[in-house]
Design a protein around this motif. Structure first.
Motif, PDB file in Angstrom:
ATOM      1  N   GLU A  53     -44.577 -60.369  68.269  1.00  0.00           N
ATOM      2  CA  GLU A  53     -45.891 -60.969  68.506  1.00  0.00           C
ATOM      3  C   GLU A  53     -45.961 -61.559  69.915  1.00  0.00           C
ATOM      4  O   GLU A  53     -46.979 -61.428  70.615  1.00  0.00           O
ATOM      5  CB  GLU A  53     -46.182 -62.058  67.469  1.00  0.00           C
ATOM      6  CG  GLU A  53     -47.550 -62.700  67.652  1.00  0.00           C
ATOM      7  CD  GLU A  53     -47.772 -63.891  66.743  1.00  0.00           C
ATOM      8  OE1 GLU A  53     -48.901 -64.056  66.253  1.00  0.00           O
ATOM      9  OE2 GLU A  53     -46.821 -64.681  66.539  1.00  0.00           O
ATOM     10  N   GLN A  54     -44.883 -62.191  70.331  1.00  0.00           N
ATOM     11  CA  GLN A  54     -44.849 -62.764  71.673  1.00  0.00           C
ATOM     12  C   GLN A  54     -44.967 -61.675  72.739  1.00  0.00           C
ATOM     13  O   GLN A  54     -45.692 -61.822  73.722  1.00  0.00           O
ATOM     14  CB  GLN A  54     -43.543 -63.543  71.871  1.00  0.00           C
ATOM     15  CG  GLN A  54     -43.428 -64.227  73.225  1.00  0.00           C
ATOM     16  CD  GLN A  54     -42.119 -64.985  73.376  1.00  0.00           C
ATOM     17  OE1 GLN A  54     -41.372 -65.156  72.424  1.00  0.00           O
ATOM     18  NE2 GLN A  54     -41.850 -65.434  74.584  1.00  0.00           N
ATOM     19  N   ARG A  55     -44.274 -60.543  72.527  1.00  0.00           N
ATOM     20  CA  ARG A  55     -44.345 -59.437  73.484  1.00  0.00           C
ATOM     21  C   ARG A  55     -45.769 -58.851  73.530  1.00  0.00           C
ATOM     22  O   ARG A  55     -46.252 -58.465  74.586  1.00  0.00           O
ATOM     23  CB  ARG A  55     -43.353 -58.339  73.105  1.00  0.00           C
ATOM     24  CG  ARG A  55     -41.908 -58.753  73.182  1.00  0.00           C
ATOM     25  CD  ARG A  55     -41.452 -58.957  74.622  1.00  0.00           C
ATOM     26  NE  ARG A  55     -40.099 -59.485  74.640  1.00  0.00           N
ATOM     27  CZ  ARG A  55     -39.803 -60.781  74.592  1.00  0.00           C
ATOM     28  NH1 ARG A  55     -40.766 -61.688  74.545  1.00  0.00           N
ATOM     29  NH2 ARG A  55     -38.550 -61.185  74.595  1.00  0.00           N
ATOM     30  N   VAL A  56     -46.413 -58.780  72.375  1.00  0.00           N
ATOM     31  CA  VAL A  56     -47.801 -58.292  72.335  1.00  0.00           C
ATOM     32  C   VAL A  56     -48.700 -59.231  73.131  1.00  0.00           C
ATOM     33  O   VAL A  56     -49.535 -58.797  73.935  1.00  0.00           O
ATOM     34  CB  VAL A  56     -48.288 -58.161  70.876  1.00  0.00           C
ATOM     35  CG1 VAL A  56     -49.792 -57.887  70.829  1.00  0.00           C
ATOM     36  CG2 VAL A  56     -47.532 -57.048  70.148  1.00  0.00           C
ATOM     37  N   ALA A  57     -48.535 -60.546  72.915  1.00  0.00           N
ATOM     38  CA  ALA A  57     -49.360 -61.525  73.626  1.00  0.00           C
ATOM     39  C   ALA A  57     -49.125 -61.468  75.129  1.00  0.00           C
ATOM     40  O   ALA A  57     -50.055 -61.683  75.926  1.00  0.00           O
ATOM     41  CB  ALA A  57     -49.060 -62.926  73.095  1.00  0.00           C
ATOM     42  N   GLU A  58     -47.888 -61.169  75.530  1.00  0.00           N
ATOM     43  CA  GLU A  58     -47.556 -61.079  76.956  1.00  0.00           C
ATOM     44  C   GLU A  58     -47.973 -59.742  77.566  1.00  0.00           C
ATOM     45  O   GLU A  58     -47.789 -59.534  78.770  1.00  0.00           O
ATOM     46  CB  GLU A  58     -46.040 -61.257  77.133  1.00  0.00           C
ATOM     47  CG  GLU A  58     -45.534 -62.653  76.782  1.00  0.00           C
ATOM     48  CD  GLU A  58     -44.015 -62.715  76.743  1.00  0.00           C
ATOM     49  OE1 GLU A  58     -43.365 -61.640  76.761  1.00  0.00           O
ATOM     50  OE2 GLU A  58     -43.472 -63.827  76.691  1.00  0.00           O
ATOM     51  N   LYS A  59     -48.509 -58.860  76.724  1.00  0.00           N
ATOM     52  CA  LYS A  59     -48.933 -57.515  77.159  1.00  0.00           C
ATOM     53  C   LYS A  59     -47.768 -56.718  77.746  1.00  0.00           C
ATOM     54  O   LYS A  59     -47.937 -55.931  78.690  1.00  0.00           O
ATOM     55  CB  LYS A  59     -50.091 -57.607  78.170  1.00  0.00           C
ATOM     56  CG  LYS A  59     -51.322 -58.329  77.616  1.00  0.00           C
ATOM     57  CD  LYS A  59     -52.498 -58.223  78.550  1.00  0.00           C
ATOM     58  CE  LYS A  59     -53.693 -59.030  78.037  1.00  0.00           C
ATOM     59  NZ  LYS A  59     -54.095 -58.694  76.653  1.00  0.00           N
ATOM     60  N   ARG A  60     -46.600 -56.910  77.174  1.00  0.00           N
ATOM     61  CA  ARG A  60     -45.421 -56.140  77.599  1.00  0.00           C
ATOM     62  C   ARG A  60     -45.251 -54.872  76.780  1.00  0.00           C
ATOM     63  O   ARG A  60     -44.507 -53.977  77.176  1.00  0.00           O
ATOM     64  CB  ARG A  60     -44.158 -56.993  77.461  1.00  0.00           C
ATOM     65  CG  ARG A  60     -44.052 -58.135  78.449  1.00  0.00           C
ATOM     66  CD  ARG A  60     -42.647 -58.705  78.426  1.00  0.00           C
ATOM     67  NE  ARG A  60     -42.500 -59.805  79.356  1.00  0.00           N
ATOM     68  CZ  ARG A  60     -41.324 -60.268  79.766  1.00  0.00           C
ATOM     69  NH1 ARG A  60     -40.219 -59.700  79.331  1.00  0.00           N
ATOM     70  NH2 ARG A  60     -41.261 -61.282  80.592  1.00  0.00           N
TER      71      ARG A  60
END
Length: 360
Positions: A53-60
């Motif tokens: 979820e964090q990676r999705v939010a960071e657009k990575r």
């Protein structure tokens, strides 16, 4: 609470779909994640959703990335993961390696520009199920291992997995981190509020850490300190465990053109993919032995090991892969344990993403 594998799979699917992942990619990812939980590797299954979820939010993450073969010959291939989650590209790469091995005796496939792929053993088992030997290594995103004589972590947990098919017995499957334990295990101990075994995590001055909350602080919030190399002592570490981690990174990272964790962290920019690399090898034993001879010999080896008199009669001698398969059978019957703390985190992801919550 214990939750059936079907419901855990559905919960993962619901969240991946809510994030916008294509149906087939989500299905491959969810299957790999639930298999990981079934085998008792709780650090790499549904509990990884918070990190994703964090990676999705960071657009990575490119959630709809499709594996792309960059170069290829009869025995080898390099695949670009297009900054997607590692599960789909790793399933593709291991199956491609097996296809090449069945045609030419050996297949070697490297992956670059990927992200976290879960448990390496999931992909080694693909080879064994298809009747050949498989080996998997991977670079990592995190910086967790303290090299021998160092006070600061530099390497990741850099996993290694190996699987070989037998005829009567379960496949031999070794799935290991090159640190004394995987970084995700600290998260599991923290979620379950359990004291860690001594020697997993050390402070920068070598003092042993057993409080998982302190372990999480060292690994994810502050340095120095970190995980010890495989086979090491808190004071000295292990040159061999440290060297093994380097070997795994060379195959999974340097060979494939993926990034090295300290360099990536130094050059970090918002939205930049993790560029993790993986390495998949498949070997058809029939290139060396007559049909079935390898499997029969491996059965004999496993039978002898199983028949070895145990030091404790209540604890029979096991072979690599046995504990995971036994746990898988148990969890298929009884369900996958979901701690209350993890359940709350999953509920939060569902609320933020709009995914249906189905664990309870």
């Amino acid at each position: 609470m214990n939750v059936s594998a079907d419901r855990v799979r559905q919960q993962i699917l619901n969240i991946l779909r809510a994030w916008g992942m294509a149906e087939d990619l989500a299905a491959t990812t969810a299957e790999a994640m639930v298999e990981t939980d079934l085998m008792g590797v709780d650090s790499h299954g549904i509990s990884m959703l918070m990190t994703y979820e964090q990676r999705v939010a960071e657009k990575r993450l490119n959630l709809n990335a499709r594996p792309r073969i960059v170069r290829e010959n009869a025995c080898t291939a390099l695949v670009d993961g297009d900054a997607g989650l590692g599960h789909p590209v790793s399933s593709f790469a291991m199956n491609l390696a097996v296809d090449k091995a069945l045609a030419a005796g050996v297949g070697v496939v490297g992956v670059r520009n990927s992200h976290h792929f879960g448990a390496a053993g999931v992909y080694a088992r693909i080879a064994a199920r298809r009747g050949v030997i498989g080996m998997v290594t991977s670079a990592t995103r995190g910086i967790a291992m303290v090299p021998t004589r160092a006070a600061m972590p530099v390497l990741g947990t850099n996993p290694l997995a190996f699987a070989a098919p037998a005829r009567r017995n379960r496949p031999f499957v070794l799935d290991m981190a090159t640190t004394t334990t995987a970084a995700g295990k600290i998260k599991v101990w923290d979620l379950n509020n359990r004291a860690m075994p001594p020697g997993w995590v050390v402070e920068g001055d070598g003092r042993i850490v057993t409080d998982p909350k302190r372990g999480m602080e060292i690994l994810y919030k502050e340095k120095p300190g970190g995980l010890t190399p495989l086979g090491g002592t808190p004071e000295l570490g292990s040159h061999k465990g440290y060297g093994l981690a380097m070997m795994v990174h060379i195959l999974g990272g340097t060979l494939t053109g993926a990034s090295f964790s300290p360099v990536r962290e130094r050059d970090h920019r918002p939205g930049r993919p993790d560029n993790i690399g993986h390495f998949f090898l498949a070997l058809d034993q029939r290139a060396f032995r007559e049909e079935g001879a390898f499997e029969s010999d491996l059965d004999e080896v496993i039978d002898i090991l199983h028949a070895t008199p145990p030091a404790d009669p209540a604890k029979p001698v096991l072979v690599a892969g046995d504990p995971e398969e036994m746990e898988r059978e148990r969890r298929l019957r009884e369900g996958i344990p979901i701690p209350d703390s993890l359940d709350r985190l999953i509920r939060g992801i569902c609320e933020r993403s709009g995914a249906a919550y189905v664990l309870a």
